[in-house]
Design a protein around this motif. Structure first.
Motif, mmCIF file in Angstrom:
data_model
loop_
_atom_site.group_PDB
_atom_site.id
_atom_site.type_symbol
_atom_site.label_atom_id
_atom_site.label_comp_id
_atom_site.label_asym_id
_atom_site.label_seq_id
_atom_site.Cartn_x
_atom_site.Cartn_y
_atom_site.Cartn_z
ATOM 1 N N TYR A 366 -4.874 -3.669 -5.185
ATOM 2 C CA TYR A 366 -4.768 -2.211 -5.271
ATOM 3 C C TYR A 366 -5.755 -1.602 -4.287
ATOM 4 O O TYR A 366 -6.951 -1.945 -4.282
ATOM 5 C CB TYR A 366 -5.067 -1.740 -6.693
ATOM 6 C CG TYR A 366 -5.051 -0.246 -6.891
ATOM 7 C CD1 TYR A 366 -3.918 0.510 -6.615
ATOM 8 C CD2 TYR A 366 -6.191 0.417 -7.366
ATOM 9 C CE1 TYR A 366 -3.923 1.890 -6.803
ATOM 10 C CE2 TYR A 366 -6.198 1.786 -7.568
ATOM 11 C CZ TYR A 366 -5.054 2.515 -7.273
ATOM 12 O OH TYR A 366 -5.046 3.869 -7.449
ATOM 13 N N GLU A 391 -8.825 2.503 -16.220
ATOM 14 C CA GLU A 391 -8.239 3.590 -15.422
ATOM 15 C C GLU A 391 -7.710 3.071 -14.094
ATOM 16 O O GLU A 391 -6.678 3.522 -13.597
ATOM 17 C CB GLU A 391 -9.278 4.683 -15.198
ATOM 18 C CG GLU A 391 -9.738 5.368 -16.486
ATOM 19 C CD GLU A 391 -8.562 5.878 -17.320
ATOM 20 O OE1 GLU A 391 -7.614 6.436 -16.725
ATOM 21 O OE2 GLU A 391 -8.602 5.712 -18.557
ATOM 22 N N LEU A 394 -4.361 1.332 -14.830
ATOM 23 C CA LEU A 394 -3.294 2.300 -15.097
ATOM 24 C C LEU A 394 -2.883 3.027 -13.821
ATOM 25 O O LEU A 394 -1.688 3.281 -13.590
ATOM 26 C CB LEU A 394 -3.752 3.300 -16.149
ATOM 27 C CG LEU A 394 -4.013 2.714 -17.548
ATOM 28 C CD1 LEU A 394 -4.500 3.799 -18.497
ATOM 29 C CD2 LEU A 394 -2.771 2.042 -18.115
ATOM 30 N N ALA A 395 -3.843 3.338 -12.962
ATOM 31 C CA ALA A 395 -3.519 4.009 -11.699
ATOM 32 C C ALA A 395 -2.706 3.088 -10.801
ATOM 33 O O ALA A 395 -1.736 3.514 -10.154
ATOM 34 C CB ALA A 395 -4.805 4.440 -11.000
ATOM 35 N N ALA A 397 -0.774 0.666 -11.770
ATOM 36 C CA ALA A 397 0.554 0.525 -12.366
ATOM 37 C C ALA A 397 1.430 1.724 -12.038
ATOM 38 O O ALA A 397 2.614 1.593 -11.703
ATOM 39 C CB ALA A 397 0.418 0.347 -13.877
ATOM 40 N N LYS A 398 0.828 2.915 -12.100
ATOM 41 C CA LYS A 398 1.586 4.132 -11.805
ATOM 42 C C LYS A 398 2.039 4.147 -10.355
ATOM 43 O O LYS A 398 3.182 4.510 -10.037
ATOM 44 C CB LYS A 398 0.724 5.350 -12.125
ATOM 45 C CG LYS A 398 1.443 6.676 -11.924
ATOM 46 C CD LYS A 398 0.538 7.843 -12.321
ATOM 47 C CE LYS A 398 1.260 9.170 -12.131
ATOM 48 N NZ LYS A 398 0.387 10.315 -12.517
ATOM 49 N N GLU A 399 1.168 3.703 -9.466
ATOM 50 C CA GLU A 399 1.498 3.736 -8.043
ATOM 51 C C GLU A 399 2.533 2.677 -7.676
ATOM 52 O O GLU A 399 3.424 2.922 -6.861
ATOM 53 C CB GLU A 399 0.223 3.520 -7.224
ATOM 54 C CG GLU A 399 0.445 3.601 -5.722
ATOM 55 C CD GLU A 399 -0.855 3.506 -4.954
ATOM 56 O OE1 GLU A 399 -0.956 2.627 -4.078
ATOM 57 O OE2 GLU A 399 -1.776 4.307 -5.245
ATOM 58 N N SER A 400 2.448 1.497 -8.286
ATOM 59 C CA SER A 400 3.341 0.383 -7.924
ATOM 60 C C SER A 400 4.639 0.381 -8.707
ATOM 61 O O SER A 400 5.603 -0.273 -8.318
ATOM 62 C CB SER A 400 2.631 -0.944 -8.135
ATOM 63 O OG SER A 400 2.392 -1.162 -9.523
ATOM 64 N N GLY A 401 4.643 1.088 -9.825
ATOM 65 C CA GLY A 401 5.819 1.050 -10.687
ATOM 66 C C GLY A 401 5.890 -0.199 -11.529
ATOM 67 O O GLY A 401 6.889 -0.443 -12.214
ATOM 68 N N LYS A 402 4.845 -1.004 -11.508
ATOM 69 C CA LYS A 402 4.788 -2.223 -12.325
ATOM 70 C C LYS A 402 3.954 -1.962 -13.577
ATOM 71 O O LYS A 402 3.229 -0.968 -13.668
ATOM 72 C CB LYS A 402 4.164 -3.364 -11.542
ATOM 73 C CG LYS A 402 4.928 -3.804 -10.306
ATOM 74 C CD LYS A 402 4.201 -4.968 -9.635
ATOM 75 C CE LYS A 402 4.922 -5.465 -8.408
ATOM 76 N NZ LYS A 402 4.214 -6.604 -7.767
ATOM 77 N N SER A 403 4.058 -2.879 -14.507
ATOM 78 C CA SER A 403 3.205 -2.817 -15.688
ATOM 79 C C SER A 403 2.151 -3.907 -15.573
ATOM 80 O O SER A 403 2.472 -5.090 -15.416
ATOM 81 C CB SER A 403 4.014 -3.022 -16.972
ATOM 82 O OG SER A 403 3.142 -3.046 -18.090
ATOM 83 N N TYR A 404 0.887 -3.512 -15.640
ATOM 84 C CA TYR A 404 -0.202 -4.464 -15.550
ATOM 85 C C TYR A 404 -0.926 -4.640 -16.883
ATOM 86 O O TYR A 404 -1.987 -5.266 -16.926
ATOM 87 C CB TYR A 404 -1.209 -4.013 -14.493
ATOM 88 C CG TYR A 404 -0.668 -4.030 -13.080
ATOM 89 C CD1 TYR A 404 0.018 -5.134 -12.580
ATOM 90 C CD2 TYR A 404 -0.852 -2.935 -12.240
ATOM 91 C CE1 TYR A 404 0.503 -5.145 -11.283
ATOM 92 C CE2 TYR A 404 -0.375 -2.936 -10.936
ATOM 93 C CZ TYR A 404 0.309 -4.046 -10.466
ATOM 94 O OH TYR A 404 0.790 -4.067 -9.179
#
Length: 842
Positions: A366, A391, A394-395, A397-404
């Motif tokens: 990231y 944070e 979550l950021a 995940a939001k940017e990549s569209g994946k769930s981490y």
């Protein structure tokens, strides 16, 4: 009025003295000063007000100085006696200045003994949210120490701490057991202390039973059974250092940016649940035996972005014998700077995560940086985030569209190692997806498969979501096959179940010619029979000695093993006067053994029937009966359990099974077959006749222990008996015994038995020869007993030192006797395989 004035002056004097004491205070580490103000401390610009949840500890303080201030101590133990529970938001903190703090008095000669079946502990601490905080960024400056281990200052595996409570943590601390390593303390060399003993024994650090265990910049040093926060549910080691040999590490830990020095080949005995994870770690192997494994037994391990430094030519594996079910995970692993695949010889055991979504559960990138996903691994159901990266995760995940987050790391199948028979039974396998910390994950679809060359052997019926798979055997071959059922998830998790799949079983074959015994001219008996079948004979043929033609008092003397009938039986002097019986249980590869049919010779064996010399006995034990037989009879082996007086209860014989058995060894005796025993066992042979002169015994053994220590703990041992009267337990023996002197050598001592009582006849000789394969020779010539022990194993550099010999040659004067018996008294805990044995009587 005068009294008031005097009281005022006295109070001022006390305050002045106190101020002077505090003013003159100086930490041992002048580079990182501590300001001690009596009721507060200042460290790195932060002021800490001391109180019921904040203690200050410095070993330099005198008792009077410490007593003069509340919440101030010169002993960690004294502070631990005054704890109160903390909370996650406000923990109970021990602020510890540089010094060496002995949790167990190293000068106390009393041996520590376990209680209630637990190890002996230096200190048992009950406290929630307790934090040890060292007031130095160099963790080696704040040392919590002990120096006891199994048989060296303790009876049992001495352990420095047991913590009972949630949220135990440490930072800038060294936990050290200096039983087998030197304590070197540069800040104040007067506190140095040499190791208690050279022999490496179980010398442990910390057991705990809580959750959310955290160690930062903490050093854990010992050797065998290190035990750093072993027992914690979720444990994070952040920038920690470890030094250990076998059976050492925490099997539920996440190791982040850690350095680890392995001085033996199996740092975990096993891991638990979702196992251990190494993230960006540096691992240095000092084993010197060209093999570096992770576990001794089972358990999952994941190794990510980690660098192993090993001696050239070292093989990397998950464990020495890898079960077909094993699935461990790796990504970007190097060995001596080059990419490495762990467990090359068993590639199915390694899931390479490159390009698989499961890697996101451990690390992702990231903003051009690698993020180690400790939040996903440790969040559990309560959102634990000890690295404060929530944070960021979550950021990303939001940017990549994946769930981490909430990403699983383990797939399990149960049951495994099940035997199936075509047309008779099936089994339903259940898959379970697990998040780190053993939290069940639902929602993944499981795919099941079997290798193409095994598809004809089973039929799979998979449930709608793939959570279960019913396996029906369809083996139409004649032989039994092993089948591996594999389960996978879309993220790349894998699991396997190993099934034994047999064709439909038939009835046992009938005899077309009933068993009989033929006496051959070469001194052998032959079992004659015929079976009505088309298969290769796998009948279980067993030979007995009986006291009459009716088969009275049968003693089993020889058996079939590994589906090979023992058709020929070689007569020996011990058979003379006995009626030989053979029992045949008919069997082939597609049936269980049928009811045995026996035949008994109607005349006893005579001396002229025996062609074997009475001067030599040789056996590799392959077909020798090892069923318990405690009687002492001329010409017979005595097999029994062995329990010396005062023996450690942990090494008590398991009397539910035979004391000895023939089988395959493991660890140091891996891939070898021979005679094996439980934790303790005795076997002796009583020759025919009463008058024996010189004799020589030679045998080859393979200890399970690989370092040369032979047995589980000191003072366990093996006695090789010669010139022995098996009735009165009188004669001589060469004893191999583990001592507290060395971790890679045993002592050899000549001993004398007299009515079962043992006394030493020689000084001990220390040797590294008791390693696979070890050839032992004990010979009696007149009034001399001579012994040799050599090994084909390479000698280590460490073993080449004064007083420790790579081989032994011993000679002792004895009083001659007329006995001819021999045997083994084994009280070793860890087994030793006996490959073969030869005895020559003069």
């Amino acid at each position: 009025m005068k009294k008031a004035i005097l009281f005022g002056w006295s109070l001022l004097a006390i305050l002045f003295c106190t101020a002077q004491q505090v003013k003159s205070y100086q930490s041992l580490d002048p580079k990182q000063p501590i300001v001690f103000g009596g009721k507060y401390i200042v460290y790195k610009g932060d002021t800490v007000t001391l109180g019921p949840k904040a203690f200050f500890i410095d070993g330099q303080l005198t008792d009077a100085q410490a007593a003069g201030q509340p919440f101030v101590y010169n002993s960690v133990n004294k502070a631990l006696d005054q704890l109160s529970n903390g909370t996650e938001a406000a923990p109970m903190v021990l602020y510890i200045a540089p010094y060496v703090y002995w949790i167990d008095n190293p000068d106390d000669p009393e041996v520590r003994v376990s209680e209630n079946g637990e190890p002996p502990y230096g200190k048992i601490v009950k406290c929630d949210w307790l934090k040890f905080y060292g007031l130095s960024s160099n963790a080696g400056n704040v040392v919590l120490a002990c120096n006891r281990g199994q048989t060296i200052g303790a009876k049992g595996n001495f352990t420095m701490f047991k913590f009972i409570g949630q949220g135990t943590s440490s930072e800038n601390i060294t936990f050290g057991n200096y039983c087998n390593i030197d304590l070197v303390y540069p800040l104040l060399p007067q506190l140095n202390r040499p190791k208690r003993a050279s022999a490496i024994v179980q010398a442990q650090l910390i057991h705990c039973n809580g959750d959310k265990i955290l160690a930062r910049n903490t050093r854990f040093v010992s050797r065998l059974n290190l035990c750093p926060f072993v027992g914690g549910k979720r444990v994070l080691f952040d920038r920690c250092h470890f030094e250990s040999t076998d059976d050492a590490l925490c099997g539920t830990g996440v190791y982040l940016d850690c350095s680890l020095d392995f001085y033996a080949s199996k740092p975990f005995y096993s891991t638990s649940g979702t196992g251990a994870v190494f993230l960006n770690c540096d691992i240095t192997s000092h084993t010197g035996d060209n093999q570096q494994f992770f576990t001794k037994a089972n358990g999952q391990v994941a190794v990510i972005d980690s660098r192993l430094t090993t001696p050239s030519g070292t093989y990397l594996g998950w464990r020495d014998v890898v079960p077909a079910e094993t699935r461990n995970y790796q990504f970007n692993v190097t060995q001596n700077g080059k990419p490495a695949l762990i467990s090359k010889k068993n590639p199915a055991a390694t899931v390479e995560m490159a390009g698989k979504p499961v890697l996101d559960a451990y690390r992702f990138e990231y903003n051009g940086k690698v993020i180690y996903n400790t939040y996903n691994l440790l969040q559990g159901n309560d959102d634990w985030d000890p690295m404060n990266i929530r944070e960021t995760v979550l950021a990303a995940a939001k940017e990549s569209g994946k769930s981490y987050i909430m990403q699983p790391v383990q797939l399990l199948i149960a049951p495994t190692r099940i035997s199936l028979e075509t047309t008779k039974n099936d089994v339903t396998l259940t898959a379970q997806v697990v998040r780190y910390g053993n939290y069940i994950f639902t929602g993944d679809t499981i795919k099941w498969s079997v290798a193409p060359d095994q598809r004809s052997l089973v039929r799979l019926k998979i449930s709608e979501n793939g959570s279960t798979c019913t396996v029906t055997p369809t083996n139409l071959n004649d032989d039994t096959r092993q089948v591996v059922i594999t389960a996978t998830t879309a993220s790349g998790l894998q699991a396997a179940s190993v099934l034994t799949v047999a064709p439909s079983k038939m009835e046992a074959p009938k005899f077309s010619l009933a068993p009989s015994i033929g006496l051959m001219n070469n001194g052998k008996l032959h079992a004659n029979y015929k079976l009505d079948m088309r298969f290769k004979d796998q009948s279980e043929v067993t030979w007995y000695r009986c006291t009459d033609a009716n088969g009275s008092f049968p003693v089993e003397v020889a058996v079939s093993r590994f589906d090979t009938p023992l058709l020929a039986y070689t007569l020996s002097p011990g058979d003379i006067g006995y009626y030989i019986k053979v029992s045949v249980a008919p069997k082939h590869l597609r049936c269980d053994a049928g009811n045995p049919v026996s035949f008994i010779m109607q005349t006893p064996i005579s001396a002229k029937d025996v062609k074997a010399t009475s001067k030599i006995l040789y056996t590799d034990f392959k077909n020798l009966s090892t069923k318990n037989q405690p009687r002492v009879i001329p010409g017979f082996w005595t097999w029994e359990h062995f329990e010396p007086a005062g023996n450690d209860p942990r090494f008590t014989a398991n009397k539910e099974s035979d004391a000895w058995y023939y089988g395959q060894g493991s660890e140091g005796a891996a891939n070898m077959f021979g005679l094996l025993q439980g934790r303790s066992a005795a076997m002796r042979y009583t020759p025919v006749g009463d008058n024996y002169g010189d004799m020589k015994l030679t045998m080859t053994v393979a200890p399970f222990k690989t370092a040369g220590q032979g047995f589980s703990v000191a003072p366990l041992y093996m006695d090789v008996l010669v010139k022995f009267d098996t009735r009165s337990m009188t004669g001589y023996a060469l004893r191999f015994i583990r001592t507290t002197k060395y971790h890679d050598a045993v002592d050899c001592i000549m001993v004398k038995y007299e009515n079962g009582q043992v006394t030493n006849m020689s000084e001990p000789v220390s040797t590294t020869a008791f390693k696979t394969s070890c050839k032992i020779t004990v010979e009696v010539k007149g009034n001399k007993i001579l012994a040799e022990a050599t090994t084909s194993a390479p000698n280590s550099t460490e073993a080449d030192r004064p007083g420790v010999f790579p081989a032994i040659q011993m000679e002792t004067t004895i009083v001659p006797n007329t006995y001819g018996g021999f045997g083994i008294q084994y009280n070793g805990g860890s087994p030793t395989l006996v490959k073969d044995l030869k005895v020559e009587w003069k």
